[in-house]
Design a protein around this motif. Sequence first.
Motif, short mmCIF file in Angstrom:
data_model
loop_
_atom_site.label_atom_id
_atom_site.label_comp_id
_atom_site.label_asym_id
_atom_site.label_seq_id
_atom_site.Cartn_x
_atom_site.Cartn_y
_atom_site.Cartn_z
N VAL A 228 0.62 -1.17 -0.05
CA VAL A 228 0.01 -0.05 0.00
C VAL A 228 0.92 1.44 0.02
N HIS A 229 0.53 2.08 -0.78
CA HIS A 229 1.36 3.52 -1.32
C HIS A 229 0.63 4.58 -0.92
N ASN A 230 0.92 5.76 -0.74
CA ASN A 230 0.17 7.08 -0.34
C ASN A 230 -0.86 7.34 -1.74
N ASP A 231 -0.59 6.68 -2.90
CA ASP A 231 -1.49 7.10 -3.87
C ASP A 231 -1.84 5.88 -4.87
N GLU B 248 -8.76 10.53 -3.13
CA GLU B 248 -7.37 11.01 -2.65
C GLU B 248 -7.43 11.00 -1.21
N TYR B 249 -6.40 10.24 -0.82
CA TYR B 249 -6.53 9.67 0.80
C TYR B 249 -5.35 10.34 1.49
N ASN B 250 -5.41 10.59 2.80
CA ASN B 250 -4.37 10.87 3.81
C ASN B 250 -3.63 9.52 4.43
N LYS B 251 -2.80 9.93 5.26
CA LYS B 251 -2.00 8.85 5.84
C LYS B 251 -3.11 7.87 6.65
N GLU B 252 -3.86 8.43 7.42
CA GLU B 252 -5.08 7.53 7.93
C GLU B 252 -5.57 6.77 6.88
#
Length: 235
Positions: A82-85, A114-118
């Motif tokens: 899983v990565h940031n984008d 578009e998701y954040n660190k959570e």
Amino acid sequence: MSPHGGRGGAKENDGNDFLHRLSLFIDKHITAINYSLYFCGGIGICVILYSIRVHKRFTCVSQVPNEFIKKHFKLRGQVQSVHNDHLLVDHKPIISLKNSTVPKPLKINLAGVEYNKEGVQFLEEQALNKQVWFRLIQFKGHDGINCTVSTRKSMFKVFNLNEEILHRGYGKVVPLMGHSTDAFTLRLMQRLLQAEMYAEKKEKGLWKEEETSYFTSSIVGKAFRKIINIFKKGA
């Protein structure tokens, strides 16, 4: 007896005789006929299976047929990372053939999100090293595919991770480009916007810290919703 009656009776007898011979032929060769039908049906099934690539393991975006994207096919795979984008997913074909080489994962982006660190943490908890289903929406650049990703929590419960991230306030909706008139994509965007508005109303996640919504209060958001409504009425 009239000549016409004689000719009519002869034609009727000829017809009955033909049906009788046909019936005898079918009875005599019924096994061969059944096998022929099974054979033709088997060929048809093989052609269908080949056309939908049930044996093909996709390891890069260029291998995915345009027809799969157009029809929004749903594929199965296992999330490797899983990565940031994006997610890296090992595609699992319906019919798996033995392969000595280590398959490369597909780069899967969560369509419209578009998701954040959570959100990253949530995806790791829900999908990392687990089987997921991903429905193809559109190509993203040369190395990625926008998809909806879902995972089964139980026999009767399926999580749509795109919607769930927004529902929990771990991300925001972003517009998809290139398929604005596609009915399936419009319905997807409507569901995503509803999930985002729910999180904002309940002040979940990132909406605890922000006073205005990118898509409910901003000019961009209002314009985007207006476009969706126009295409919905025209559909």
